[in-house]
Write a protein that holds these residues in place. Structure first.
Motif, PDB file in Angstrom:
ATOM      1  N   ILE A 139      49.393 -52.469  96.715  1.00 14.24           N
ATOM      2  CA  ILE A 139      48.100 -52.043  97.248  1.00 14.24           C
ATOM      3  C   ILE A 139      47.615 -50.912  96.360  1.00 14.24           C
ATOM      4  O   ILE A 139      48.344 -49.940  96.129  1.00 14.24           O
ATOM      5  CB  ILE A 139      48.217 -51.567  98.710  1.00 14.24           C
ATOM      6  N   VAL A 140      46.417 -51.059  95.824  1.00 17.12           N
ATOM      7  CA  VAL A 140      45.846 -50.027  94.962  1.00 17.12           C
ATOM      8  C   VAL A 140      44.434 -49.717  95.431  1.00 17.12           C
ATOM      9  O   VAL A 140      43.772 -50.557  96.042  1.00 17.12           O
ATOM     10  CB  VAL A 140      45.840 -50.447  93.474  1.00 17.12           C
ATOM     11  N   LYS A 141      43.978 -48.515  95.137  1.00 14.72           N
ATOM     12  CA  LYS A 141      42.599 -48.150  95.410  1.00 14.72           C
ATOM     13  C   LYS A 141      41.931 -47.774  94.096  1.00 14.72           C
ATOM     14  O   LYS A 141      42.601 -47.289  93.171  1.00 14.72           O
ATOM     15  CB  LYS A 141      42.511 -47.016  96.434  1.00 14.72           C
ATOM     16  N   THR A 142      40.639 -48.041  94.011  1.00  9.04           N
ATOM     17  CA  THR A 142      39.886 -47.698  92.812  1.00  9.04           C
ATOM     18  C   THR A 142      38.605 -46.986  93.225  1.00  9.04           C
ATOM     19  O   THR A 142      38.048 -47.245  94.291  1.00  9.04           O
ATOM     20  CB  THR A 142      39.524 -48.939  91.971  1.00  9.04           C
ATOM     21  N   SER A 143      38.161 -46.089  92.374  1.00 13.45           N
ATOM     22  CA  SER A 143      36.941 -45.321  92.634  1.00 13.45           C
ATOM     23  C   SER A 143      35.726 -46.027  92.050  1.00 13.45           C
ATOM     24  O   SER A 143      35.809 -46.693  91.012  1.00 13.45           O
ATOM     25  CB  SER A 143      37.052 -43.928  92.011  1.00 13.45           C
ATOM     26  N   ASN A 144      34.609 -45.855  92.723  1.00 10.25           N
ATOM     27  CA  ASN A 144      33.317 -46.307  92.223  1.00 10.25           C
ATOM     28  C   ASN A 144      33.367 -47.774  91.799  1.00 10.25           C
ATOM     29  O   ASN A 144      33.643 -48.638  92.611  1.00 10.25           O
ATOM     30  CB  ASN A 144      32.837 -45.370  91.116  1.00 10.25           C
ATOM     31  N   ALA A 145      33.145 -48.072  90.508  1.00 12.47           N
ATOM     32  CA  ALA A 145      33.115 -49.466  90.064  1.00 12.47           C
ATOM     33  C   ALA A 145      34.429 -49.932  89.446  1.00 12.47           C
ATOM     34  O   ALA A 145      34.525 -51.079  89.004  1.00 12.47           O
ATOM     35  CB  ALA A 145      31.987 -49.657  89.043  1.00 12.47           C
ATOM     36  N   GLU A 146      35.425 -49.076  89.402  1.00 12.09           N
ATOM     37  CA  GLU A 146      36.680 -49.462  88.753  1.00 12.09           C
ATOM     38  C   GLU A 146      37.287 -50.702  89.412  1.00 12.09           C
ATOM     39  O   GLU A 146      37.127 -50.931  90.612  1.00 12.09           O
ATOM     40  CB  GLU A 146      37.681 -48.317  88.781  1.00 12.09           C
ATOM     41  N   THR A 147      37.996 -51.478  88.608  1.00 11.27           N
ATOM     42  CA  THR A 147      38.581 -52.729  89.069  1.00 11.27           C
ATOM     43  C   THR A 147      39.972 -52.904  88.476  1.00 11.27           C
ATOM     44  O   THR A 147      40.200 -52.510  87.319  1.00 11.27           O
ATOM     45  CB  THR A 147      37.686 -53.925  88.671  1.00 11.27           C
ATOM     46  N   PRO A 148      40.921 -53.455  89.237  1.00 10.93           N
ATOM     47  CA  PRO A 148      42.270 -53.691  88.700  1.00 10.93           C
ATOM     48  C   PRO A 148      42.292 -54.652  87.520  1.00 10.93           C
ATOM     49  O   PRO A 148      43.286 -54.704  86.793  1.00 10.93           O
ATOM     50  CB  PRO A 148      43.031 -54.286  89.896  1.00 10.93           C
ATOM     51  N   LEU A 149      41.220 -55.390  87.326  1.00 17.01           N
ATOM     52  CA  LEU A 149      41.138 -56.327  86.208  1.00 17.01           C
ATOM     53  C   LEU A 149      41.444 -55.634  84.884  1.00 17.01           C
ATOM     54  O   LEU A 149      42.143 -56.190  84.032  1.00 17.01           O
ATOM     55  CB  LEU A 149      39.739 -56.948  86.167  1.00 17.01           C
ATOM     56  N   VAL A 150      40.948 -54.407  84.706  1.00 19.69           N
ATOM     57  CA  VAL A 150      41.145 -53.708  83.434  1.00 19.69           C
ATOM     58  C   VAL A 150      42.538 -53.097  83.329  1.00 19.69           C
ATOM     59  O   VAL A 150      42.912 -52.609  82.272  1.00 19.69           O
ATOM     60  CB  VAL A 150      40.063 -52.631  83.218  1.00 19.69           C
TER      61      VAL A 150
END
Length: 198
Positions: A139-150
């Motif tokens: 489980i991860v969280k990202t800020s704003n527009a960030e995505t685990p894809l990168v």
């Protein structure tokens, strides 16, 4: 037209009472549409307009001169995936997925608590994700527009925790929205299909 706005895979009122038609009209019809429209505007006449949304994100991530393009492309992708993670009434958790979640988080209830807690812990706008990281569920969280894809992680499920996702229906009660998402809206069958496709 490149980067089209996807149609919602359900009727505008199909998620009530957990997500209102008014929220969807604003969230999909205004916010998501704005990201898609702006991305077309920013990439028009450039080589980026010929790429897939995922490739635009990979090429612009970390490029200070392309921040606006990255933000709009990633928000477009994140939102498009969010709609695919939702099913009116939610769905039962398939046994294979339940076992995989138990192996990583102890049991399904522990996974739900951690997912909700991580969504609450995301300061400001962002997203909370279930991802496959090289065969390990996280489980991860990202800020704003960030995505685990990168980050090279494969998204399996996402919940939008920007205020526009829940404020009309839940005001400042993000936790109630996250609980409604995991208990009444998440399409667990689709999550298992994504996991099995690895």
């Amino acid at each position: 037209m490149p980067f089209p706005l996807p149609e919602l895979p359900f009727a505008i009122n199909a998620l009530e009472p957990y997500m209102s038609a008014q929220t969807l009209e604003l969230h999909h019809g205004k916010h998501h549409r704005a990201y898609a429209t702006k991305l077309v505007e920013l990439t028009k006449g450039t080589p980026l307009a010929e790429l897939s949304l995922e490739d635009v994100i990979r090429k612009t991530h970390g490029d200070a001169k392309a921040t606006a393009i990255f933000n709009n492309a990633a928000q477009h992708l994140n939102h498009s995936f969010f709609w695919e993670c939702i099913k009116p009434g939610g769905s039962a958790v398939p046994e294979k997925l339940r076992a995989a979640l138990a192996a990583s988080f102890g049991d399904f209830d522990s996974f739900k608590r951690k997912f909700i807690d991580e969504g609450l812990a995301q300061f400001g706008s962002g997203w909370v994700w279930l991802v496959d990281n090289g065969g390990k569920l996280e489980i991860v969280k990202t800020s704003n527009a960030e995505t685990p894809l990168v980050q090279g992680k494969r998204p399996l499920l996402v919940c939008d925790v920007w205020e526009h996702a829940y404020y009309v229906d839940y005001q400042n009660r993000r936790g109630d929205f996250l609980t409604a998402f995991v208990e009444h809206l998440a399409d667990w069958g689709a999550v298992e299909q994504r996991l099995s496709a690895a």
